[in-house]
Design a protein around this motif. Structure first.
Motif, PDB file in Angstrom:
ATOM      1  N   PHE A 408       0.803  -1.234   0.000  1.00 54.30           N
ATOM      2  CA  PHE A 408       0.000   0.000   0.000  1.00 54.30           C
ATOM      3  C   PHE A 408       0.832   1.279   0.000  1.00 54.30           C
ATOM      4  O   PHE A 408       0.282   2.368   0.056  1.00 54.30           O
ATOM      5  N   GLY A 409       2.156   1.153  -0.046  1.00 51.81           N
ATOM      6  CA  GLY A 409       3.004   2.325  -0.124  1.00 51.81           C
ATOM      7  C   GLY A 409       3.524   2.754   1.244  1.00 51.81           C
ATOM      8  O   GLY A 409       2.906   2.491   2.286  1.00 51.81           O
ATOM      9  N   ALA A 410       4.668   3.451   1.230  1.00 53.23           N
ATOM     10  CA  ALA A 410       5.306   3.850   2.482  1.00 53.23           C
ATOM     11  C   ALA A 410       4.551   4.948   3.206  1.00 53.23           C
ATOM     12  O   ALA A 410       4.671   5.107   4.417  1.00 53.23           O
ATOM     13  N   GLY A 411       3.734   5.727   2.476  1.00 54.49           N
ATOM     14  CA  GLY A 411       3.051   6.863   3.096  1.00 54.49           C
ATOM     15  C   GLY A 411       1.616   6.620   3.479  1.00 54.49           C
ATOM     16  O   GLY A 411       0.903   7.555   3.845  1.00 54.49           O
ATOM     17  N   VAL A 412       1.166   5.362   3.396  1.00 56.33           N
ATOM     18  CA  VAL A 412      -0.251   5.089   3.642  1.00 56.33           C
ATOM     19  C   VAL A 412      -0.668   5.441   5.069  1.00 56.33           C
ATOM     20  O   VAL A 412      -1.827   5.817   5.319  1.00 56.33           O
ATOM     21  N   ASP A 413       0.252   5.331   6.024  1.00 55.74           N
ATOM     22  CA  ASP A 413      -0.081   5.611   7.418  1.00 55.74           C
ATOM     23  C   ASP A 413       0.217   7.050   7.821  1.00 55.74           C
ATOM     24  O   ASP A 413       0.058   7.403   8.985  1.00 55.74           O
ATOM     25  N   VAL A 438      -2.892  18.281  -7.414  1.00 59.21           N
ATOM     26  CA  VAL A 438      -2.061  17.567  -6.436  1.00 59.21           C
ATOM     27  C   VAL A 438      -1.949  16.099  -6.807  1.00 59.21           C
ATOM     28  O   VAL A 438      -0.885  15.477  -6.646  1.00 59.21           O
ATOM     29  N   ALA A 439      -3.025  15.512  -7.332  1.00 60.98           N
ATOM     30  CA  ALA A 439      -3.004  14.101  -7.698  1.00 60.98           C
ATOM     31  C   ALA A 439      -1.979  13.800  -8.778  1.00 60.98           C
ATOM     32  O   ALA A 439      -1.510  12.664  -8.909  1.00 60.98           O
ATOM     33  N   GLU A 440      -1.609  14.805  -9.577  1.00 63.63           N
ATOM     34  CA  GLU A 440      -0.642  14.620 -10.648  1.00 63.63           C
ATOM     35  C   GLU A 440       0.786  14.913 -10.228  1.00 63.63           C
ATOM     36  O   GLU A 440       1.719  14.732 -11.011  1.00 63.63           O
ATOM     37  N   GLU A 441       0.983  15.388  -8.992  1.00 63.68           N
ATOM     38  CA  GLU A 441       2.306  15.776  -8.537  1.00 63.68           C
ATOM     39  C   GLU A 441       3.196  14.554  -8.284  1.00 63.68           C
ATOM     40  O   GLU A 441       2.731  13.523  -7.800  1.00 63.68           O
ATOM     41  N   GLY A 443       5.563  12.239  -6.286  1.00 66.32           N
ATOM     42  CA  GLY A 443       5.635  11.998  -4.851  1.00 66.32           C
ATOM     43  C   GLY A 443       4.284  11.817  -4.195  1.00 66.32           C
ATOM     44  O   GLY A 443       4.214  11.606  -2.983  1.00 66.32           O
ATOM     45  N   VAL A 444       3.198  11.914  -4.960  1.00 65.62           N
ATOM     46  CA  VAL A 444       1.846  11.701  -4.415  1.00 65.62           C
ATOM     47  C   VAL A 444       1.338  10.352  -4.891  1.00 65.62           C
ATOM     48  O   VAL A 444       1.264  10.095  -6.101  1.00 65.62           O
ATOM     49  N   ALA A 445       0.999   9.478  -3.954  1.00 65.38           N
ATOM     50  CA  ALA A 445       0.496   8.146  -4.306  1.00 65.38           C
ATOM     51  C   ALA A 445      -0.993   8.155  -4.581  1.00 65.38           C
ATOM     52  O   ALA A 445      -1.470   7.459  -5.485  1.00 65.38           O
ATOM     53  N   ALA A 446      -1.758   8.939  -3.827  1.00 63.70           N
ATOM     54  CA  ALA A 446      -3.210   8.984  -4.008  1.00 63.70           C
ATOM     55  C   ALA A 446      -3.773  10.226  -3.347  1.00 63.70           C
ATOM     56  O   ALA A 446      -3.161  10.789  -2.431  1.00 63.70           O
ATOM     57  N   ALA A 461      -9.408  17.221   2.006  1.00 61.07           N
ATOM     58  CA  ALA A 461      -8.851  16.224   1.094  1.00 61.07           C
ATOM     59  C   ALA A 461      -7.680  15.532   1.780  1.00 61.07           C
ATOM     60  O   ALA A 461      -6.924  16.161   2.528  1.00 61.07           O
ATOM     61  N   GLY A 462      -7.534  14.243   1.540  1.00 63.13           N
ATOM     62  CA  GLY A 462      -6.412  13.490   2.075  1.00 63.13           C
ATOM     63  C   GLY A 462      -5.407  13.195   0.976  1.00 63.13           C
ATOM     64  O   GLY A 462      -5.784  12.749  -0.112  1.00 63.13           O
ATOM     65  N   VAL A 463      -4.142  13.456   1.260  1.00 59.41           N
ATOM     66  CA  VAL A 463      -3.076  13.244   0.276  1.00 59.41           C
ATOM     67  C   VAL A 463      -2.128  12.184   0.839  1.00 59.41           C
ATOM     68  O   VAL A 463      -1.519  12.389   1.888  1.00 59.41           O
ATOM     69  N   VAL A 464      -2.018  11.059   0.124  1.00 60.77           N
ATOM     70  CA  VAL A 464      -1.140   9.985   0.565  1.00 60.77           C
ATOM     71  C   VAL A 464       0.199  10.125  -0.152  1.00 60.77           C
ATOM     72  O   VAL A 464       0.272   9.988  -1.374  1.00 60.77           O
ATOM     73  N   PRO A 465       1.277  10.411   0.579  1.00 62.33           N
ATOM     74  CA  PRO A 465       2.597  10.531  -0.061  1.00 62.33           C
ATOM     75  C   PRO A 465       3.098   9.162  -0.522  1.00 62.33           C
ATOM     76  O   PRO A 465       2.692   8.115   0.002  1.00 62.33           O
ATOM     77  N   ALA A 466       4.006   9.189  -1.477  1.00 61.48           N
ATOM     78  CA  ALA A 466       4.610   7.946  -1.953  1.00 61.48           C
ATOM     79  C   ALA A 466       5.733   7.490  -1.028  1.00 61.48           C
ATOM     80  O   ALA A 466       6.189   6.347  -1.126  1.00 61.48           O
TER      81      ALA A 466
END
Length: 723
Positions: A408-413, A438-441, A443-446, A461-466
């Motif tokens: 799920f990626g390193a930034g999910v938590d 932001v979704a296209e940036e 380093g952003v996973a979701a 909005a929630g931004v999940v980092p990669a």
């Protein structure tokens, strides 16, 4: 001080009874009332704080926190058998007190919590603050199917560091061994440890009771014990050493006690007040948890000083001449000159004092090269909040991270939160455009956000980092959002967006603390300068003391950076791999180490000053100061090193980093700075060391750190050969 010393000696049984009754009373009150430790949640004024305020204003904040139960299967993770086993496990988790709800990945609400390719899924568990995290872990461990790898983690299941792991016992045993080697008397070696422990125990009971009145984190106990044990044993050692010297010079027990407290006892009070002021000065940083730690440690130092100047004189009176070794007592009984070293052998400290006088330039050059090399890593110091990815391999948190990250990626938590005020339709459209951008940036996973409804004035909005929360890449993403994307999206509209989340909060706390660290450094350096001016009526002595204190602080921070940020030995210490330094560590190391550096400076220079006042021979004053204090300062530093290093062995990264940083700083400060660099510089400065303007002398209050020097009744116990 002399009146206090005589009274404590003459009424020693009353003093001992008073301390015993005080500890029993405090213990009874503590058992009756218990503890009420809590972490101060106040944040400095920052973008993340404004984001949380906006969420609370909109009612989006919650009294629960989400934790995670993750599992990986050897076969399809959504197979019926796996679903049945997990359903049983999650039902038991839901029954634990404090668990509000459980969202299974096998429901429509949790459909995004499954990664079929990695054969991994997780359930979200909403918990309240009073949930027993260990109970949840025990339930999961007991109910976990044998064919699944299961782990618990996430913010809701994170645990605060334990107050103590018992490693301080190792430090106490090491201190006792050092004292036995130095003093060669069982009673003399036991007294400093006993006095320090009594002072620390009494203070910890007071701190526990104070937790009902003041916001104190539970780690304040560890902080107080760490500082209190070190300084308490050291302070008692200085007094015991002076008492033994007086006995060896032929003084009676009461007179020896009085001399010790009047001289070294004064220095202990002065040094203790310095440490207390430095610890209380942490309040300028403006973070509640740090202020509480400083206050708890200051209380402990105050109690150890009180024990050193009241309890210790009483104990010395009870023991009489048994604080001397059998050889020394035999020599005194035979009318011979007793010494605290082997007859016919010049002490190492005396030989070192002569070597310093012969080659001060080479000593200064060598010391500076070593200090610069040790301090250089501090230039790379990066503060932050280490996450589970840097925890020790095999630990529950690391096992959890190793299961979650591939699937799920390193930034999910550690999602970032965009909290926006959208007062009109134009700002709502601007926010939706921002979310899409932001979704296209990189380093952003979701990005997760619901469309802004008509009349909705707050959007989230929630931004999940990669990447994980502790990485530079995630910090760069936070800065990119705040500095570039949000201002561009809000331009020309009434849109107001703030960035929150774990990584954003860590960045704001780190920036606030590090931004105020120079102010704190300046204040403690100025404090040290003023105190030494008042004590020694000199300009160069306080200047050298202030500058060398800053050098010692840089060495301590350099050690922390190299070990814990660069990872040079962090895994050997059992705290995991390289990670940013926790943001409160630099402030604590600076505050504690400043006080300890001042201690050694005071004990060293006060003996030099005493000799200078009586002989006006500068070279002899420096030589005698090093010769007569070198042994006891070395022993005190070794004790402090043992105590701090024992805390460095704890598996808690924050406690370990503070302990090891202080241990290395104390070692370097005592042996390189105080016993080499400072006296060598004083030799080079000559008699100007003691220069003081007449106009300043008239307005400066008179303060004698070690009081009037007593008239010796026998030759000095430490021979100081001339070069």
């Amino acid at each position: 001080m002399s009146a206090l010393a005589r009274w404590c000696h003459q009424h020693r049984r009353l003093v001992l009874a008073g301390w015993v009754l005080a500890i029993l009373g405090l213990a009874a009150a503590t058992l009756s009332l218990g503890a009420s430790f809590r972490t101060a949640q106040t944040l400095p004024d920052s973008d993340s704080a404004r984001a949380y305020a906006l969420l609370e204003e909109a009612g989006a904040s919650s009294s629960t926190t989400d934790g995670t139960v993750v599992w990986r299967s050897t076969g399809p993770v959504d197979a019926p058998g796996v679903q049945d086993e997990i359903a049983t496990l999650l039902a038991q988790v839901a029954a634990v007190p404090g668990v509000e709800s459980v969202t299974s990945p096998y429901t429509p609400e949790g459909a995004a919590q499954v990664n079929a390719v990695e054969r991994t899924a997780f359930a979200t568990v909403a918990v309240t603050d009073d949930v027993d995290v260990q109970q949840v872990r025990d339930v999961v461990e007991a109910a976990a199917p044998a064919d699944l790898d299961v782990a618990v983690g996430g913010q809701g299941f994170s645990e605060l560091p334990e107050p103590s792991h018992g490693t301080e016992v190792i430090g106490l045993l090491a201190a006792l061994v050092i004292l036995l080697l130095v003093l060669r008397s069982g009673w003399a070696a036991t007294l400093p440890v006993l006095t320090g422990v009594v002072g620390v125990v009494a203070s910890l009971l007071v701190v526990t009771l104070a937790s009902h009145v003041v916001d104190l984190d539970s780690t304040s106990l560890t902080m107080a014990a760490l500082v209190g044990l070190g300084v308490g044993i050291d302070y008692a050692l200085f007094i015991v050493n002076r008492h033994r010297k007086a006995l060896l010079a032929g003084a009676g027990v009461e007179e020896a006690v009085t001399r010790a407290v009047t001289t070294s006892g004064r220095a202990v009070v002065f040094a203790g007040l310095t440490v207390v002021v430095a610890l209380l000065g942490m309040a300028v940083v403006g973070l509640g948890v740090l202020t509480g730690m400083g206050q708890a440690a200051a209380v402990t130092v105050a109690f150890t000083v009180a024990a050193a100047v009241t309890l210790l004189p009483a104990l010395l009176g009870v023991l009489g001449d048994r604080v001397l070794s059998r050889r020394q007592r035999a020599a005194l009984a035979a009318g011979e000159v007793a010494t605290d070293h082997r007859p016919g052998r010049t002490p190492v400290s005396a030989r070192w004092a002569v070597a310093l006088q012969r080659a001060p330039r080479r000593v200064v050059a060598g010391a500076l090269v070593l200090l610069v090399a040790l301090a250089v890593p501090a230039l790379s110091l990066r503060v932050g909040d280490p996450d589970a990815s840097s925890d020790p391999v095999g630990s529950p948190s690391r096992t959890y991270a190793d299961l979650m990250t591939p699937a799920f990626g390193a930034g999910v938590d550690a999602p970032l939160v965009l909290a926006a005020r959208t007062p009109d339709a134009a700002s709502a459209r601007a926010f939706e455009a921002l979310v899409a951008q932001v979704a296209e940036e990189p380093g952003v996973a979701a990005v997760r956000a619901a469309p802004v409804q008509d009349g909705q004035t707050v959007a989230v909005a929630g931004v999940v980092p990669a990447t994980s929360a502790q990485t530079v890449e995630t910090e760069d993403l936070v800065l990119a959002l705040r500095d570039d994307l949000v201002p561009a999206a809000a331009a020309g509209t009434a849109l107001e967006v703030h960035v929150g989340g774990e990584a954003a909060t860590s960045h704001d706390l780190s920036a606030a603390l590090m931004g105020r660290l120079p102010l704190y450094l300046g204040l403690v350096a100025l404090l040290g300068f003023v105190l030494l001016v008042v004590a020694f009526r000199s300009v160069l002595v306080p200047l050298v003391g202030a500058v060398t204190n800053l050098v010692t602080l840089a060495v301590g921070l350099g050690a922390v950076t190299a070990i814990y940020q660069w990872g040079w030995g962090s895994e050997l210490l059992g705290v995991g791999s390289a990670a940013p330094v926790m943001y409160i560590v630099p402030v604590i190391v600076v505050g504690v180490m400043f006080g300890l550096s001042m201690d050694y400076q005071v004990f060293l220079v006060s003996r030099m000053h005493e000799e200078w006042v009586h002989t006006r021979d500068h070279a002899r004053a420096v030589r005698v100061g090093v010769a007569e204090t070198g042994r006891v300062v070395a022993a005190a530093a070794a004790i402090m090193l043992s105590v701090f290093a024992s805390f460095g062995l704890t598996p808690e990264r924050i406690v370990s980093s503070i302990g090891m940083g202080l241990a290395i700083a104390v070692l370097v400060d005592a042996f390189v700075v105080r016993m080499a660099l400072v006296p060598a510089l004083m030799h080079l400065m000559g008699r100007t060391t003691w220069w003081y303007p007449r106009w300043a002398d008239r307005i400066t209050p008179h303060l004698s750190v070690e009081g009037p020097a007593p008239t010796p009744t026998a030759p000095t116990a430490v021979p100081v050969p001339a070069p």
